[in-house]
Design a protein around this motif. Structure first.
Motif, mmCIF file in Angstrom:
data_model
loop_
_atom_site.group_PDB
_atom_site.id
_atom_site.type_symbol
_atom_site.label_atom_id
_atom_site.label_comp_id
_atom_site.label_asym_id
_atom_site.label_seq_id
_atom_site.Cartn_x
_atom_site.Cartn_y
_atom_site.Cartn_z
ATOM 1 N N GLY A 75 0.796 -1.220 0.000
ATOM 2 C CA GLY A 75 0.000 0.000 0.000
ATOM 3 C C GLY A 75 0.826 1.266 0.000
ATOM 4 N N SER A 76 2.107 1.150 0.336
ATOM 5 C CA SER A 76 2.975 2.329 0.397
ATOM 6 C C SER A 76 3.548 2.699 -0.969
ATOM 7 N N GLY A 77 3.485 1.768 -1.925
ATOM 8 C CA GLY A 77 4.051 2.018 -3.243
ATOM 9 C C GLY A 77 5.564 1.914 -3.281
ATOM 10 N N THR A 78 6.160 1.338 -2.238
ATOM 11 C CA THR A 78 7.620 1.257 -2.172
ATOM 12 C C THR A 78 8.149 -0.162 -2.310
ATOM 13 N N GLY A 79 7.304 -1.093 -2.697
ATOM 14 C CA GLY A 79 7.744 -2.472 -2.875
ATOM 15 C C GLY A 79 6.616 -3.442 -2.627
ATOM 16 N N ARG A 80 6.978 -4.714 -2.547
ATOM 17 C CA ARG A 80 6.003 -5.784 -2.316
ATOM 18 C C ARG A 80 6.681 -6.913 -1.559
ATOM 19 N N MET A 81 5.918 -7.567 -0.703
ATOM 20 C CA MET A 81 6.383 -8.779 -0.033
ATOM 21 C C MET A 81 5.385 -9.886 -0.353
ATOM 22 N N PHE A 82 5.929 -11.079 -0.539
ATOM 23 C CA PHE A 82 5.119 -12.226 -0.939
ATOM 24 C C PHE A 82 5.421 -13.439 -0.064
ATOM 25 N N ARG A 83 4.421 -14.293 0.040
ATOM 26 C CA ARG A 83 4.598 -15.633 0.587
ATOM 27 C C ARG A 83 4.931 -16.531 -0.599
#
Length: 175
Positions: free
Chosen positions: A56-64
Protein backbone atom coordinates in the motif's frame (compact mmCIF):
# COMPACT_ATOMS: atom_id res chain seq x y z
CA UNK A 1 -0.33 -14.03 -8.15
CA UNK A 2 2.65 -15.17 -10.25
CA UNK A 3 3.91 -18.62 -11.16
CA UNK A 4 7.14 -19.80 -12.73
CA UNK A 5 7.01 -22.21 -15.65
CA UNK A 6 10.39 -23.91 -15.08
CA UNK A 7 11.37 -26.07 -12.14
CA UNK A 8 9.08 -26.57 -9.15
CA UNK A 9 5.58 -25.18 -9.32
CA UNK A 10 5.75 -22.12 -7.12
CA UNK A 11 3.33 -19.30 -6.68
CA UNK A 12 4.04 -16.00 -4.96
CA UNK A 13 1.09 -14.46 -3.15
CA UNK A 14 0.84 -11.11 -1.37
CA UNK A 15 1.87 -11.09 2.27
CA UNK A 16 -1.17 -11.70 4.49
CA UNK A 17 -2.00 -11.36 8.16
CA UNK A 18 -1.99 -15.15 8.65
CA UNK A 19 1.65 -15.30 7.45
CA UNK A 20 2.95 -14.30 10.88
CA UNK A 21 3.52 -17.99 11.68
CA UNK A 22 5.57 -18.36 8.47
CA UNK A 23 7.65 -15.35 9.46
CA UNK A 24 8.33 -16.94 12.86
CA UNK A 25 9.47 -20.18 11.15
CA UNK A 26 11.74 -18.17 8.83
CA UNK A 27 13.33 -16.60 11.94
CA UNK A 28 15.13 -19.84 12.88
CA UNK A 29 18.90 -19.70 13.56
CA UNK A 30 19.73 -21.69 10.42
CA UNK A 31 17.67 -19.23 8.36
CA UNK A 32 19.23 -16.09 9.81
CA UNK A 33 22.90 -17.07 10.19
CA UNK A 34 23.89 -14.74 7.29
CA UNK A 35 21.63 -11.94 8.56
CA UNK A 36 22.83 -11.37 12.09
CA UNK A 37 20.79 -14.11 13.80
CA UNK A 38 17.16 -14.47 14.87
CA UNK A 39 15.07 -11.44 15.71
CA UNK A 40 13.13 -10.95 18.94
CA UNK A 41 9.36 -11.46 18.99
CA UNK A 42 8.95 -7.67 19.05
CA UNK A 43 11.14 -7.34 15.94
CA UNK A 44 9.19 -10.13 14.19
CA UNK A 45 5.87 -8.39 14.92
CA UNK A 46 7.25 -5.09 13.58
CA UNK A 47 8.60 -6.83 10.44
CA UNK A 48 5.21 -8.48 9.88
CA UNK A 49 3.50 -5.07 10.04
CA UNK A 50 6.02 -3.64 7.53
CA UNK A 51 5.39 -6.57 5.21
CA UNK A 52 1.64 -6.02 5.42
CA UNK A 53 1.97 -2.28 4.76
CA UNK A 54 4.57 -2.21 2.00
CA UNK A 55 2.27 -2.89 -0.98
CA UNK A 56 0.00 0.00 0.00
CA UNK A 57 2.98 2.33 0.40
CA UNK A 58 4.05 2.02 -3.24
CA UNK A 59 7.62 1.26 -2.17
CA UNK A 60 7.74 -2.47 -2.88
CA UNK A 61 6.00 -5.78 -2.32
CA UNK A 62 6.38 -8.78 -0.03
CA UNK A 63 5.12 -12.23 -0.94
CA UNK A 64 4.60 -15.63 0.59
CA UNK A 65 6.17 -18.44 -1.46
CA UNK A 66 3.61 -21.18 -1.96
CA UNK A 67 4.54 -24.64 -3.25
CA UNK A 68 1.99 -26.17 -5.61
CA UNK A 69 -0.08 -28.27 -5.80
CA UNK A 70 -0.02 -28.66 -2.00
CA UNK A 71 -0.40 -24.86 -1.47
CA UNK A 72 2.10 -25.09 1.38
CA UNK A 73 3.75 -21.84 2.46
CA UNK A 74 7.48 -22.49 2.23
CA UNK A 75 9.14 -19.07 2.25
CA UNK A 76 9.09 -15.39 1.45
CA UNK A 77 10.40 -13.13 -1.28
CA UNK A 78 10.07 -9.44 -1.88
CA UNK A 79 11.54 -6.17 -3.03
CA UNK A 80 11.62 -2.69 -1.54
CA UNK A 81 13.06 0.70 -2.30
CA UNK A 82 16.44 1.80 -1.02
CA UNK A 83 18.92 4.46 -2.01
CA UNK A 84 22.10 2.80 -3.20
CA UNK A 85 25.08 4.86 -4.30
CA UNK A 86 22.90 7.93 -4.84
CA UNK A 87 20.16 6.20 -6.84
CA UNK A 88 16.76 4.88 -5.75
CA UNK A 89 16.61 1.20 -6.67
CA UNK A 90 14.80 -1.89 -5.55
CA UNK A 91 16.53 -4.32 -3.21
CA UNK A 92 15.37 -7.93 -3.08
CA UNK A 93 15.58 -10.65 -0.50
CA UNK A 94 14.19 -14.14 0.00
CA UNK A 95 14.15 -17.12 2.31
CA UNK A 96 12.96 -20.71 1.94
CA UNK A 97 12.44 -23.01 4.92
CA UNK A 98 15.31 -25.52 5.35
CA UNK A 99 13.28 -28.63 4.52
CA UNK A 100 12.42 -27.12 1.10
CA UNK A 101 15.87 -25.80 0.17
CA UNK A 102 17.93 -27.22 -2.69
CA UNK A 103 14.92 -27.84 -4.95
CA UNK A 104 14.89 -24.64 -7.03
CA UNK A 105 12.07 -23.05 -5.05
CA UNK A 106 13.98 -19.87 -4.16
CA UNK A 107 15.13 -19.40 -7.76
CA UNK A 108 11.54 -19.79 -8.99
CA UNK A 109 10.24 -17.34 -6.38
CA UNK A 110 12.94 -14.78 -7.20
CA UNK A 111 12.14 -15.08 -10.92
CA UNK A 112 8.45 -14.41 -10.19
CA UNK A 113 9.27 -11.42 -7.97
CA UNK A 114 11.61 -10.03 -10.65
CA UNK A 115 8.75 -10.14 -13.16
CA UNK A 116 6.48 -8.29 -10.71
CA UNK A 117 9.08 -5.59 -10.05
CA UNK A 118 9.74 -5.19 -13.78
CA UNK A 119 6.02 -4.93 -14.56
CA UNK A 120 5.73 -1.97 -12.19
CA UNK A 121 8.15 0.00 -14.37
CA UNK A 122 9.13 2.16 -11.40
CA UNK A 123 12.88 1.52 -11.03
CA UNK A 124 15.43 0.40 -13.56
CA UNK A 125 17.55 -1.71 -11.23
CA UNK A 126 16.97 -4.46 -8.71
CA UNK A 127 19.88 -5.27 -6.37
CA UNK A 128 20.56 -8.25 -4.14
CA UNK A 129 23.20 -8.23 -1.40
CA UNK A 130 23.91 -11.79 -0.27
CA UNK A 131 26.72 -12.31 2.21
CA UNK A 132 30.05 -13.41 0.75
CA UNK A 133 29.77 -16.61 2.79
CA UNK A 134 26.31 -17.54 1.45
CA UNK A 135 27.02 -19.57 -1.73
CA UNK A 136 23.38 -20.67 -2.28
CA UNK A 137 22.04 -17.09 -2.36
CA UNK A 138 24.87 -15.97 -4.64
CA UNK A 139 24.06 -18.89 -6.96
CA UNK A 140 20.41 -17.82 -7.07
CA UNK A 141 21.52 -14.35 -8.19
CA UNK A 142 23.53 -15.87 -11.05
CA UNK A 143 20.67 -18.20 -12.01
CA UNK A 144 18.14 -15.33 -11.98
CA UNK A 145 20.26 -13.28 -14.40
CA UNK A 146 21.74 -10.72 -12.02
CA UNK A 147 25.15 -9.26 -12.92
CA UNK A 148 27.87 -9.29 -10.29
CA UNK A 149 29.12 -5.75 -9.68
CA UNK A 150 31.48 -5.96 -6.71
CA UNK A 151 32.01 -6.89 -3.11
CA UNK A 152 30.77 -4.22 -0.75
CA UNK A 153 30.21 -3.36 2.88
CA UNK A 154 26.51 -3.43 3.68
CA UNK A 155 24.74 -2.44 6.87
CA UNK A 156 22.49 -5.25 8.07
CA UNK A 157 21.06 -5.56 10.56
CA UNK A 158 21.06 -1.81 11.26
CA UNK A 159 24.25 -0.85 13.07
CA UNK A 160 26.16 -3.92 11.85
CA UNK A 161 28.41 -3.98 8.80
CA UNK A 162 28.65 -7.17 6.77
CA UNK A 163 30.63 -8.04 3.67
CA UNK A 164 28.34 -8.77 0.71
CA UNK A 165 28.27 -9.17 -3.01
CA UNK A 166 26.39 -6.49 -4.94
CA UNK A 167 24.33 -8.14 -7.68
CA UNK A 168 22.24 -6.02 -10.06
CA UNK A 169 19.49 -6.85 -12.53
CA UNK A 170 18.30 -4.41 -15.19
CA UNK A 171 14.52 -4.60 -14.91
CA UNK A 172 14.06 -2.93 -18.32
CA UNK A 173 15.58 -6.06 -19.90
CA UNK A 174 13.12 -8.46 -18.21
CA UNK A 175 10.64 -9.98 -20.61
Amino acid sequence: MAEWAGGPQVRIEPWADHALDLLRRLNAPEMTEHLGGPETEEQILARHQRYLAIAGSGTGRMFRVVLLPEREEVGSVGYWERVWRGETVYETGWGVLPQFQGRGIAAAAVAAAVRCAAAEGKHRYLHAFPSLDNPPSNAICRKAGFSFLSECDFEYPPGTSMRCNDWRLDLTAVI
